[in-house]
Design a protein around this motif. Structure first.
Motif, PDB file in Angstrom:
ATOM      1  N   LEU A 148      68.777 -52.409 100.269  1.00 46.27           N
ATOM      2  CA  LEU A 148      68.259 -53.290  99.211  1.00 46.27           C
ATOM      3  C   LEU A 148      68.712 -54.724  99.464  1.00 46.27           C
ATOM      4  O   LEU A 148      69.915 -54.988  99.581  1.00 46.27           O
ATOM      5  CB  LEU A 148      68.785 -52.816  97.847  1.00 46.27           C
ATOM      6  N   ASN A 149      67.760 -55.621  99.558  1.00 43.66           N
ATOM      7  CA  ASN A 149      68.125 -57.016  99.797  1.00 43.66           C
ATOM      8  C   ASN A 149      67.286 -57.969  98.957  1.00 43.66           C
ATOM      9  O   ASN A 149      66.139 -57.676  98.626  1.00 43.66           O
ATOM     10  CB  ASN A 149      67.947 -57.359 101.285  1.00 43.66           C
ATOM     11  N   ARG A 150      67.915 -59.109  98.597  1.00 50.68           N
ATOM     12  CA  ARG A 150      67.208 -60.127  97.814  1.00 50.68           C
ATOM     13  C   ARG A 150      65.959 -60.581  98.561  1.00 50.68           C
ATOM     14  O   ARG A 150      64.878 -60.632  97.995  1.00 50.68           O
ATOM     15  CB  ARG A 150      68.163 -61.314  97.583  1.00 50.68           C
ATOM     16  N   THR A 151      66.105 -60.897  99.855  1.00 53.68           N
ATOM     17  CA  THR A 151      64.960 -61.288 100.672  1.00 53.68           C
ATOM     18  C   THR A 151      64.460 -60.042 101.393  1.00 53.68           C
ATOM     19  O   THR A 151      65.058 -59.581 102.369  1.00 53.68           O
ATOM     20  CB  THR A 151      65.380 -62.368 101.704  1.00 53.68           C
ATOM     21  N   LEU A 152      63.373 -59.488 100.874  1.00 54.06           N
ATOM     22  CA  LEU A 152      62.865 -58.207 101.390  1.00 54.06           C
ATOM     23  C   LEU A 152      62.604 -58.267 102.896  1.00 54.06           C
ATOM     24  O   LEU A 152      62.914 -57.335 103.640  1.00 54.06           O
ATOM     25  CB  LEU A 152      61.590 -57.812 100.632  1.00 54.06           C
ATOM     26  N   GLN A 153      62.069 -59.408 103.353  1.00 53.73           N
ATOM     27  CA  GLN A 153      61.702 -59.547 104.773  1.00 53.73           C
ATOM     28  C   GLN A 153      62.911 -59.306 105.695  1.00 53.73           C
ATOM     29  O   GLN A 153      62.784 -58.687 106.752  1.00 53.73           O
ATOM     30  CB  GLN A 153      61.136 -60.949 105.002  1.00 53.73           C
ATOM     31  N   LYS A 154      64.092 -59.762 105.267  1.00 56.80           N
ATOM     32  CA  LYS A 154      65.284 -59.566 106.112  1.00 56.80           C
ATOM     33  C   LYS A 154      65.665 -58.091 106.196  1.00 56.80           C
ATOM     34  O   LYS A 154      66.121 -57.608 107.224  1.00 56.80           O
ATOM     35  CB  LYS A 154      66.456 -60.398 105.575  1.00 56.80           C
ATOM     36  N   ALA A 155      65.462 -57.364 105.104  1.00 56.29           N
ATOM     37  CA  ALA A 155      65.727 -55.919 105.124  1.00 56.29           C
ATOM     38  C   ALA A 155      64.696 -55.215 105.991  1.00 56.29           C
ATOM     39  O   ALA A 155      65.034 -54.286 106.740  1.00 56.29           O
ATOM     40  CB  ALA A 155      65.711 -55.367 103.702  1.00 56.29           C
ATOM     41  N   GLU A 156      63.458 -55.686 105.920  1.00 52.43           N
ATOM     42  CA  GLU A 156      62.382 -55.054 106.705  1.00 52.43           C
ATOM     43  C   GLU A 156      62.623 -55.201 108.204  1.00 52.43           C
ATOM     44  O   GLU A 156      62.242 -54.350 108.994  1.00 52.43           O
ATOM     45  CB  GLU A 156      61.029 -55.651 106.304  1.00 52.43           C
TER      46      GLU A 156
END
Ligand code: NAP
Length: 271
Positions: A148-156
């Motif tokens: 789970l991350n604030r910036t979804l793209q970085k988690a993706e």
């Protein structure tokens, strides 16, 4: 006398010199460890110091764990996979980069009898430390990691067959009453904030924070109060440091150290 250092920016908060100098003093090793505030353009001069023996080894912290890689002769395959180097040692004329954060994390799980193999784990944050934690978890044989991350793209960007990215805003749907939750964000370090809503915490959960300043973040404090199992980042920090020493001195320094006494010493420094 051998000279070691941790490089980073900011660096004032680092207690790495306390850890290392305590071990050198208690084991009678002729060495000293200091902290150096280094800008990115000063890295080449640190590399020169390593090459010509002014420094015998270094630890690397924020924001240089990736920046140092291009200056090194060899990178340990695990550090390469993680994409971050937190320790540099010398062998002959060559400089080697390694990562002991992931190992420190797994040692801390082992020491605290937290078994994640075959289980689903929730990881909060997708920054530099998260990459080491994801690698560590995969080594233990976890079944699934919900990232789970604030910036979804970085988690993706970290998605694979085990890692399933989601937005931190979706934590309500993802967190269960018996979840194992690992916080790798800095939330709680300088504020009385929690990375997820306190209402999502439950007595049957295992809550792990990589933060150790403060020793108990709101995430852990509240979790402990309601009966959850909690673990802060101090054991991880100690193990990454001891493993760095093993690389520098080429012997099992870590096995000669009284872990409990060292932890008490550092705990007192942090209070
Ligand atoms: P980092 O690379 O900057 O990553 C920070 C992560 O936290 C990112 O995913 C970021 O999300 C998220 N984040 C930051 N502020 C946030 C906020 N206000 N709300 C929501 N998400 C937020 O940092 P790092 O190097 O991984 O360090 C993280 C922590 O690990 C630090 O507290 C550090 O002291 C600790 N640490 C402990 C050890 C140990 O040995 N125990 C070792 C290394 C690091 P975005 O992607 O959206 O920006």
């Amino acid at each position: 006398m051998k000279q070691f250092a941790v490089i980073g920016n900011p660096i004032a908060h680092s207690i790495s010199p306390d850890l290392h100098n305590y071990v050198y003093n208690s084991l009678g090793i002729e060495a000293n460890y200091e902290k150096l505030k280094i800008q990115i353009n000063e890295i080449p001069s640190i590399i020169d110091d390593l090459k010509n023996g002014v420094l015998s080894g270094i630890n690397v912290t924020i924001p240089h764990k990736e920046n140092v890689i291009e200056y090194l002769d060899e990178i340990n395959p695990r550090a390469k996979t993680i994409g971050a180097v937190n320790v540099i040692h010398k062998n002959g004329n060559k400089l080697f980069g390694n990562n002991t954060d992931w190992f420190g994390f797994n040692m801390s799980l082992k020491k605290n009898e937290i078994d994640v193999s075959g289980k689903e784990v929730i990881v909060l944050g997708a920054g530099g430390t998260s990459k080491s934690i994801l690698f560590a978890l995969k080594q233990t044989g976890v079944k699934k990691i919900i990232l789970l991350n604030r910036t979804l793209q970085k988690a993706e960007e970290l998605q694979d067959e085990i890692v399933f990215p989601n937005s931190l805003d979706d934590s309500v749907q993802m967190i269960k009453n018996d979840s194992i939750i690992i916080n790798t964000t800095p939330i709680g370090m300088q504020s009385e904030q929690c990375p997820i809503e306190l209402g999502l915490l439950h007595e049957n959960q295992t809550l792990i924070d990589v933060i150790y300043t403060p020793m108990e973040t709101v995430f852990l404090k509240f979790g402990k109060k309601i009966g959850a199992k909690t673990l802060n980042g101090l054991d991880m920090f100690i193990y990454q440091g001891l493993t760095s020493m093993d690389l520098w001195f080429g012997e099992d320094i870590s096995k000669q150290v009284n872990f409990t006494q060292l932890k008490t010493y550092l705990g007192n420094k942090l209070c």
